[in-house]
Design an enzyme around this catalytic site. Structure first.
Site, PDB file in Angstrom:
ATOM      1  N   HIS A 295       0.841  -1.204   0.000  1.00 53.22           N
ATOM      2  CA  HIS A 295       0.000   0.000   0.000  1.00 53.22           C
ATOM      3  C   HIS A 295       0.872   1.248   0.000  1.00 53.22           C
ATOM      4  O   HIS A 295       1.910   1.292   0.669  1.00 53.22           O
ATOM      5  CB  HIS A 295      -0.915   0.010   1.227  1.00 53.22           C
ATOM      6  CG  HIS A 295      -1.893   1.143   1.233  1.00 53.22           C
ATOM      7  ND1 HIS A 295      -3.009   1.170   0.421  1.00 53.22           N
ATOM      8  CD2 HIS A 295      -1.917   2.302   1.941  1.00 53.22           C
ATOM      9  CE1 HIS A 295      -3.674   2.284   0.637  1.00 53.22           C
ATOM     10  NE2 HIS A 295      -3.029   2.994   1.554  1.00 53.22           N
TER      11      HIS A 295
ATOM     12  N   GLU B  82     -21.128  15.384  25.834  1.00 53.10           N
ATOM     13  CA  GLU B  82     -21.714  15.030  27.133  1.00 53.10           C
ATOM     14  C   GLU B  82     -22.525  13.737  27.072  1.00 53.10           C
ATOM     15  O   GLU B  82     -22.747  13.099  28.103  1.00 53.10           O
ATOM     16  CB  GLU B  82     -22.608  16.169  27.626  1.00 53.10           C
ATOM     17  CG  GLU B  82     -21.858  17.374  28.153  1.00 53.10           C
ATOM     18  CD  GLU B  82     -21.669  17.328  29.664  1.00 53.10           C
ATOM     19  OE1 GLU B  82     -22.280  16.463  30.314  1.00 53.10           O
ATOM     20  OE2 GLU B  82     -20.904  18.149  30.188  1.00 53.10           O
TER      21      GLU B  82
ATOM     22  N   ARG C 296     -12.378  13.051  28.555  1.00 46.66           N
ATOM     23  CA  ARG C 296     -13.367  12.980  27.476  1.00 46.66           C
ATOM     24  C   ARG C 296     -12.599  13.082  26.159  1.00 46.66           C
ATOM     25  O   ARG C 296     -12.375  14.175  25.635  1.00 46.66           O
ATOM     26  CB  ARG C 296     -14.393  14.103  27.632  1.00 46.66           C
ATOM     27  CG  ARG C 296     -15.613  13.951  26.747  1.00 46.66           C
ATOM     28  CD  ARG C 296     -16.633  15.035  27.056  1.00 46.66           C
ATOM     29  NE  ARG C 296     -17.303  14.819  28.323  1.00 46.66           N
ATOM     30  CZ  ARG C 296     -17.822  15.780  29.072  1.00 46.66           C
ATOM     31  NH1 ARG C 296     -17.704  17.034  28.692  1.00 46.66           N
ATOM     32  NH2 ARG C 296     -18.437  15.501  30.201  1.00 46.66           N
TER      33      ARG C 296
END
Length: 667
Positions: free
Chosen positions: A104, A434, A619
């Site tokens: 590739h 959230e 997060r």
């Protein structure tokens, strides 16, 4: 060792010769017939195979049972694919005990998919390479046998880079193939979190969008210049192709696409300018830029751009509810830079969008979505793309006004969703990071991560579940009633015009605005629970570019998709954010206008947000969907975002001080 080879292009020729040189017993070669519509600048695998006296085939469908059976009869030990354009079935790959290996043209797992050489140039990469990897069911995703890196220079084009990649492939195969004959090599699994995927490119992708930076446009020119169809633009109905160019760090006040000079031929971009070194008119010769200007009658201040339609094409009408907000006003700015869009907006204020009020493509009404329901329904019916950006999205309000959060964020927005269903309109809905709540995945994945929230008595989750329920309702409308939708999830977007200092004074703002207010007023910076919580901060310009591509929705690529928009590399704790702000603040030219720094103060979350608050440690978004679907990658470092955001608020604070009445200043 008996090998079956699937090959095409120059790399296919390199692979075939390398196998022969390494002494493999090549049983058969599969390739493609020449495409008369393709500019064949590369060597023929069929000819190389013929010169090596190898049997060569070019079936329409190599995965057909008849061909599978013929390959089975050859009893290969190993299978190789070198730039063969079709996926091989699991059935074919299972015929070789040593498996199948593909070469590739990128450093996997980056740039999986089609046209990696062109894509790395389009994206301004400085390094690429070749990878030999084991083939698995998922394209370009198998474990890696080896890689060879290739440096990309500022003047490389697709053709020169192709030559480098050809040499790199030769070196890699000369190293690996003899060792593979001796036995299986150790393989390294690819890191899925780092993977990016890019689709095929067409000649139409060479169209220049002048609102982009000169650097970005020059990268496009390099990526699609000869032997490819070239980067192009229009002077009225006449097409011109740019073969060579140079980006200029030039400051101007002209609209993107405006010709700044004809000798040299220089065109204004969204940032900087592009010098056209060589180009070609639709029926003309390959000439220098100044000659091109003469031949096409290009003069200073004329604008290049999209080809005008013979029939007047209506602009796409975008309805933005909450247009004066942080995302709304930045998105409006981006849409109005493109002649294809017309913006209709509603909000309760207009301070952030006042700069657009004179634009004929911008229509604004001051109002409240809970009151102006008839106006909203009419404009949903009238517009093409609907963005309901109105929401309460500040954590302190989740515990202070939970019912108001539910009424606005869920109930009012549900009405808008239902109107979109009623009038068959596309909705681009702002979900939120959230919704992942206390998810325990290292990266939050749109398609697989669990959405975990706290107990009912932790009211801070009312925002999260309101948004999540709307996500689920929208998804259900898409499945059951054909609603066209895209859900996007912003991860801590920051930048100028995020909230305002007045909102911070009553505690109803995002973290960075609150921190800046503390610096401006000389009060201690309050770090909730010590500021240990980590977030991934995303520059507003990066975020808006991704959102713009969602609205653009080329070939319907975003329909029915959920897309995280964040910057995983900009992860920092709130304390680290505060320290970064403090450093920029102390070095700012307006520093003397403000009181001394009052220090940091740790505070418990319950004391700051009130009863019912609960936080999460981190997060972190997975942005594989954004990379794959939007071909988007965040570029702006956190330090730049912090500096620009701070500068905006400090200048606003100085103006506020200057405008304050004397008795207030002396109070």
């Amino acid at each position: 060792m008996k090998a079956i080879v699937f090959a095409y292009h120059d790399i296919g020729c390199v692979g075939l010769n390398a196998l022969a040189e390494a002494g493999y017993d090549i049983q058969a070669v599969f390739t493609h017939t020449d495409n008369p519509g393709e500019n064949r600048f590369f060597s023929s695998v069929a000819r190389v195979a013929a010169d090596l006296a190898l049997p060569v085939f070019a079936p329409e469908d190599v995965n057909h049972p008849l061909w599978v059976e013929r390959i089975r009869e050859l009893q290969p030990d190993i299978i190789f694919s070198f730039y063969y354009r079709n996926m091989l079935s699991d059935e074919i790959l299972s015929l070789a005990p040593q498996g199948g290996f593909n070469l590739h043209g990128s450093l996997l797992p980056q740039y999986r998919g089609r046209a990696p050489i062109n894509w790395v140039l389009v994206n301004g990469e400085t390094e690429t390479g070749v990878t030999l990897h084991q083939m698995v069911k998922k394209a370009d995703a198998g474990p890696i046998a080896g890689q060879y890196k290739v440096a990309i220079s500022d003047v490389d084009t697709a053709l020169t880079l192709h030559a480098k990649m050809r040499d790199a492939a030769q070196e890699l195969l000369r190293n690996l193939l003899p060792r593979m004959k001796e036995g299986p090599l150790p393989l390294t699994p690819q890191k899925e979190a780092d993977a990016s995927y890019f689709g095929r490119r067409t000649a139409a992708d060479g169209e220049i969008h002048w609102q982009k930076s000169a650097f970005t446009i020059n990268n496009l020119v390099r990526a699609v210049t000869e032997p490819y169809p070239g980067a192009f633009s229009y002077l009225g109905q006449r097409k011109l192709t740019i073969w060579r160019s140079r980006p200029l760090d030039l400051v101007h006040n002209k609209l993107p696409g405006t010709v700044l000079s004809t000798a040299p031929l220089t065109v204004a971009c969204g940032e900087g300018a592009l010098e056209i070194i060589t180009g070609q008119g639709e029926a003309g010769l390959y000439v220098q830029g100044d000659r091109l200007a003469q031949e096409m009658g290009i003069v200073t201040d004329v604008r290049l751009g999209n080809k005008p339609s013979n029939t007047l094409k209506r602009r796409t009408r975008v309805l933005i509810l909450g247009v004066n907000g942080f995302i709304g006003n930045h998105l409006t700015e981006r849409l109005l830079q493109d002649d294809r869009y017309e913006v209709y907006g509603l909000d309760i204020g207009s301070d952030a969008i006042s700069r657009f009020l004179g634009n004929p493509a911008f229509h604004f009404v001051e109002g409240d979505i809970s009151i102006h329901s008839e106006w909203i329904e009419y404009h949903i019916k009238k517009c093409d793309v609907i963005l309901p950006l109105v929401a309460i999205a500040t954590p302190i309000e989740y515990t202070r006004n939970p019912l108001r959060v539910f009424e606005l964020d869920f109930e009012e927005n549900l009405k808008i969703v239902r109107d979109c269903v009623k009038y068959n309109k596309r909705i681009v809905f702002p979900s939120t990071s959230e919704v992942y709540g206390m998810c325990d995945d290292k990266e939050f994945d749109e398609d697989t991560s669990r959405l975990i929230v706290g107990p009912i008595n932790k009211q801070r989750w009312i925002y999260s579940v309101s948004k999540q329920l709307l996500d689920r309702v929208i998804w259900a409308y898409g499945v059951k009633e054909g609603l066209k939708f895209t859900l996007f999830r912003p991860f801590n977007w920051m930048g100028p015009r995020l909230d305002n200092l007045d909102a911070a004074r009553i505690g109803s703002s995002r973290a960075i605005t609150q921190l800046i207010l503390n610096l401006v007023e000389g009060s201690p910076i309050k770090l909730v629970d010590g500021g240990a919580q980590k977030r991934c901060f995303t520059d507003i310009h990066d975020g808006i570019e991704a959102l713009f591509r969602i609205i653009e929705n080329r070939d319907g690529c975003c329909d029915g998709q959920i897309i995280n928009i964040g910057n995983p590399t900009n992860e920092a704790s709130i304390r680290e954010l505060a320290e970064m702000l403090l450093t920029s603040f102390e070095n700012h030219e307006l520093r003397d206008h403000f009181p001394p720094f009052a220090g940091f103060k740790d505070i418990e979350s319950s004391a700051y947000y009130g009863k019912g608050y609960q936080d999460v440690e981190y997060r972190t978004p997975s942005i594989k969907n954004a990379r794959r679907i939007l071909h988007w990658q965040p570029e702006i470092a956190m330090q730049q975002t912090v500096t620009e955001t701070l500068d905006f608020f400090l200048r606003a604070a100085v103006i506020e001080k200057t405008a304050a009445p004397k008795d207030e200043l002396n109070a």
